[in-house]
Design a protein around this motif. Structure first.
Motif, PDB file in Angstrom:
ATOM      1  N   THR A  55     -28.361   4.424 -19.416  1.00  0.00           N
ATOM      2  CA  THR A  55     -27.157   4.850 -20.131  1.00  0.00           C
ATOM      3  C   THR A  55     -26.773   6.235 -19.644  1.00  0.00           C
ATOM      4  OG1 THR A  55     -27.898   3.620 -22.073  1.00  0.00           O
ATOM      5  CG2 THR A  55     -26.181   5.254 -22.414  1.00  0.00           C
ATOM      6  N   LEU A  56     -25.559   6.368 -19.102  1.00  0.00           N
ATOM      7  CA  LEU A  56     -25.036   7.661 -18.657  1.00  0.00           C
ATOM      8  C   LEU A  56     -24.018   8.114 -19.690  1.00  0.00           C
ATOM      9  CD1 LEU A  56     -24.413   6.775 -14.930  1.00  0.00           C
ATOM     10  CD2 LEU A  56     -26.252   8.169 -15.827  1.00  0.00           C
ATOM     11  N   SER A  57     -24.191   9.305 -20.235  1.00  0.00           N
ATOM     12  CA  SER A  57     -23.317   9.771 -21.312  1.00  0.00           C
ATOM     13  C   SER A  57     -22.673  11.080 -20.938  1.00  0.00           C
ATOM     14  CB  SER A  57     -24.147   9.997 -22.582  1.00  0.00           C
ATOM     15  OG  SER A  57     -25.041   8.943 -22.796  1.00  0.00           O
ATOM     16  N   LEU A  58     -21.361  11.155 -21.059  1.00  0.00           N
ATOM     17  CA  LEU A  58     -20.648  12.417 -20.851  1.00  0.00           C
ATOM     18  C   LEU A  58     -20.223  12.936 -22.210  1.00  0.00           C
ATOM     19  CD1 LEU A  58     -19.147  14.601 -19.241  1.00  0.00           C
ATOM     20  CD2 LEU A  58     -17.217  13.029 -19.040  1.00  0.00           C
ATOM     21  N   THR A  74     -30.321   8.279 -19.628  1.00  0.00           N
ATOM     22  CA  THR A  74     -31.505   7.801 -20.364  1.00  0.00           C
ATOM     23  C   THR A  74     -31.697   6.337 -20.011  1.00  0.00           C
ATOM     24  OG1 THR A  74     -31.019   9.256 -22.219  1.00  0.00           O
ATOM     25  CG2 THR A  74     -32.513   7.451 -22.646  1.00  0.00           C
ATOM     26  N   LEU A  92     -25.618  12.971 -19.087  1.00  0.00           N
ATOM     27  CA  LEU A  92     -27.054  12.753 -19.288  1.00  0.00           C
ATOM     28  C   LEU A  92     -27.409  11.319 -18.983  1.00  0.00           C
ATOM     29  CD1 LEU A  92     -27.397  14.567 -22.699  1.00  0.00           C
ATOM     30  CD2 LEU A  92     -28.593  15.218 -20.632  1.00  0.00           C
ATOM     31  N   THR A 118     -21.862  17.799 -20.042  1.00  0.00           N
ATOM     32  CA  THR A 118     -23.056  17.321 -19.335  1.00  0.00           C
ATOM     33  C   THR A 118     -23.009  15.810 -19.223  1.00  0.00           C
ATOM     34  OG1 THR A 118     -24.279  19.035 -20.491  1.00  0.00           O
ATOM     35  CG2 THR A 118     -25.578  17.443 -19.289  1.00  0.00           C
ATOM     36  N   ASP A 151     -33.091  11.338 -21.320  1.00  0.00           N
ATOM     37  CA  ASP A 151     -32.311  12.548 -21.617  1.00  0.00           C
ATOM     38  C   ASP A 151     -32.356  13.568 -20.488  1.00  0.00           C
ATOM     39  OD1 ASP A 151     -32.950  12.618 -25.195  1.00  0.00           O
ATOM     40  OD2 ASP A 151     -31.324  11.740 -24.025  1.00  0.00           O
ATOM     41  N   GLN A 152     -32.125  13.097 -19.265  1.00  0.00           N
ATOM     42  CA  GLN A 152     -32.147  14.003 -18.132  1.00  0.00           C
ATOM     43  C   GLN A 152     -30.732  14.208 -17.596  1.00  0.00           C
ATOM     44  OE1 GLN A 152     -34.838  15.643 -17.294  1.00  0.00           O
ATOM     45  NE2 GLN A 152     -35.948  14.571 -18.897  1.00  0.00           N
ATOM     46  N   GLU A 153     -30.490  15.417 -17.069  1.00  0.00           N
ATOM     47  CA  GLU A 153     -29.133  15.762 -16.643  1.00  0.00           C
ATOM     48  C   GLU A 153     -28.832  15.263 -15.237  1.00  0.00           C
ATOM     49  OE1 GLU A 153     -29.674  19.870 -17.093  1.00  0.00           O
ATOM     50  OE2 GLU A 153     -29.668  19.762 -19.269  1.00  0.00           O
TER      51      GLU A 153
END
Lengths: 329, 209
Positions: free
Chosen positions: B204-207, B105, B103, B101, B162-164
């Motif tokens: 912040t984009l987190s994979l 934030t 995400l 995912t 915390d959204q996808e």
């Protein structure tokens, strides 16, 4: 003829533009954007070792050395920032770790690694990671994340900087007394009636689970709703989800097709380990049916009253008639 | 009428020209080895490097420009640079039941001169898949409204925490050897009495898998 010329010109321009070198097209207007591509995985001291996440069984006070591989798959040398922070699951069950502006207080503080690493294009850098478990670490599961990121600063004006990171989970199983347990923080059942008395209403069940043990648990909630004496029962199994120690998760389920039988009760259980069961009730008064019944009875009573009145009027008329006839005789 | 005929003749001419050119090239290369059969062998070494789950981002930041403001609410919009996920792992390398995912934030928007900060809940987005098939395994996330809005879908007015943005549902094994990109329309909404100034925030984009 003019239209033909225009069409031909447009076609020529389009062809020229598409075959022109991208660099020249870029230089005219906005600055060319470059793309950075990278990946991060656990590693041995020499090379990525195929693990997709870090998982260790440790005792309080342990220290360990592990490695991560940061691979630059782009075309330019890039310096990546390395971060470790507390991990958690979002309310949709996806793993994430705290952002750079938030402070970690759990497993994120057990991981020490260099703050940056520079990697040439096409190369992989192996970075050592020190894991230090505190002496007073609580037994059970502790989760953190490790990631490599690049940040694009915000522009002037109302700007949004973007920090992009890719990483993996680090799971520590600390030895000691393990407890597997789940509890409900809240359980609510609400009934919604329908205006149409010939259609059933619906119910909504809302439950907030909390993992009050110290190990990660996997829960598959099962709910069953029924009227009084177990009339018209229905069952549903909800999607499975994971809960980290100390975390909460709220599940809501709408149940259409529930008849208002005065009182409805819902029972929620979790299958497997840990098992759990709880129930709640809600008033399901059949308002629309009652109104319909009241309406029908009212019409009936009115009609009966009306017919009685007519009967009385008729009797009166007949008596008068009879009296007149007697008077005439 | 005339234009259609012209276009048809022109395209026919072009096609014939291309075919002739290719044919000529083939004949030319064939003539170099007249009569001899040349065996071609190639040794393809086993690639030892494990496959990767990689994230690609474009450089270029995001500016939020005022657009669509009303009397009671101010709105600033922008576009997130495209984010791409590449998965070259083979089935044996993917943990069972894993699914990745991306995400997003956002942090609160801090003013440059002590203005009260604008919470991250005032930022929303509408993700969109740019490349790759939305074949049920990989999907762009749902629209997220800000806390000032009514939900456009049940419970989606929570702001950007915390959204996808993009995610592979269920089994990553079904999505191996793929490239998927997504971007998103961003919108920041504030009450009309928000203090003027320069605000910045970090998205912040987190994979993670």
């Amino acid at each position: 003829m003019r239209r033909l010329l225009h069409m031909f010109t447009a076609l020529t321009i389009a062809l020229v533009a598409s075959t022109g070198a991208p660099a020249t097209a870029g230089a005219d207007d906005s600055p060319t954007t470059s793309t950075t591509t990278w990946s991060v995985t656990p590693s041995s001291a020499d090379a990525p070792d195929g693990r997709r996440f870090l998982e260790l069984d440790v005792d309080p006070g342990d220290t360990a050395l592990d490695y991560i591989a940061v691979r630059n798959l782009g075309t330019e040398a890039t310096t990546f920032a390395l971060t470790a922070a507390d991990g958690y699951l979002t309310d949709k069950g996806k793993f994430n770790m705290l952002t750079s502006d938030q402070e970690s207080s759990g497993a994120g503080t057990w991981i020490t690694l260099p703050s940056t690493v520079a990697v040439n294009p096409g190369e992989t850098a192996i970075v050592p990671v020190e894991l230090t478990i505190p002496d007073d670490a609580a037994p059970g599961d502790h989760v953190a994340g490790i990631a490599a990121s690049i940040t694009t600063a915000a522009q002037a004006g109302s700007g949004l900087g973007v920090e992009s990171r890719v990483g993996f989970r680090a799971i520590f199983h600390v030895s000691g007394e393990l407890r597997t347990s789940v509890d409900l923080q809240s359980l609510r059942l609400a009934f919604h009636d329908q205006l149409n008395p010939f259609l059933p209403g619906s119910a909504t069940l809302s439950a907030t689970f909390i993992n009050d043990g110290n190990t990660t648990i996997s829960i598959t909630p099962k709910i069953s709703v029924a009227g009084p004496f177990g009339l018209a029962p229905r069952e549903e199994t909800l999607a499975q989800f994971e809960l980290l120690p100390g975390a909460t998760r709220t599940v809501k389920k709408a149940l259409p097709g529930v008849w208002p039988l005065g009182l409805i009760s819902a029972n929620i259980t979790t299958a497997g380990d840990p098992t759990f069961s709880s129930s709640t009730t809600s008033l399901a008064f059949p308002w629309s049916q009652a109104i319909l019944l009241a309406g029908v009875s009212g019409v009936f009573v009115w009609y009966r009253a009306g017919s009685r009145k007519r009967l009385a009027t008729l009797l009166e008329a007949a008596r008068d008639e009879g009296a007149r006839e007697r008077a005439h005789q | 009428m005339k234009i259609n005929t012209f276009a048809r003749r022109a395209s026919l001419a072009c096609t014939v020209g291309v075919v002739i050119a290719c044919g000529a090239a083939a004949v030319a290369s064939a003539e170099e080895f007249e009569g001899d059969d040349v065996d071609v062998t190639v040794e393809i070494a086993e690639v030892e490097q494990p496959g990767v789950l990689a994230l690609s981002v474009e450089s270029g930041s995001t500016a939020l420009i005022e657009s669509g403001s009303t009397l009671t609410q101010r709105q600033f919009t922008g576009t997130l640079p495209t984010v791409t996920v590449t998965d070259t792992r083979d089935l044996s390398e993917i943990p069972e039941g894993a699914g990745w995912t991306v995400l997003g934030t956002a942090s609160a928007f801090a003013g440059n001169a002590g203005q009260p900060e604008i919470p991250a809940g005032n930022l929303g987005w509408a993700p969109a898949l740019v490349t790759g098939d939305e074949d049920g395994y990989v999907s762009a996330g749902l629209e997220v409204e800000t806390v000032l809005d009514a939900p456009s879908q049940p419970g989606n007015n929570v702001g950007l925490v915390d959204q996808e943005l993009l995610f592979a549902t269920g089994d990553s094994a079904a999505t191996s050897d793929g490239v998927w990109s997504a971007n998103a329309e961003l919108y920041l909404r504030t009450p009309s009495d928000v203090a003027a100034g320069t605000y910045t925030s970090t998205l912040t984009l987190s994979l993670f898998e």
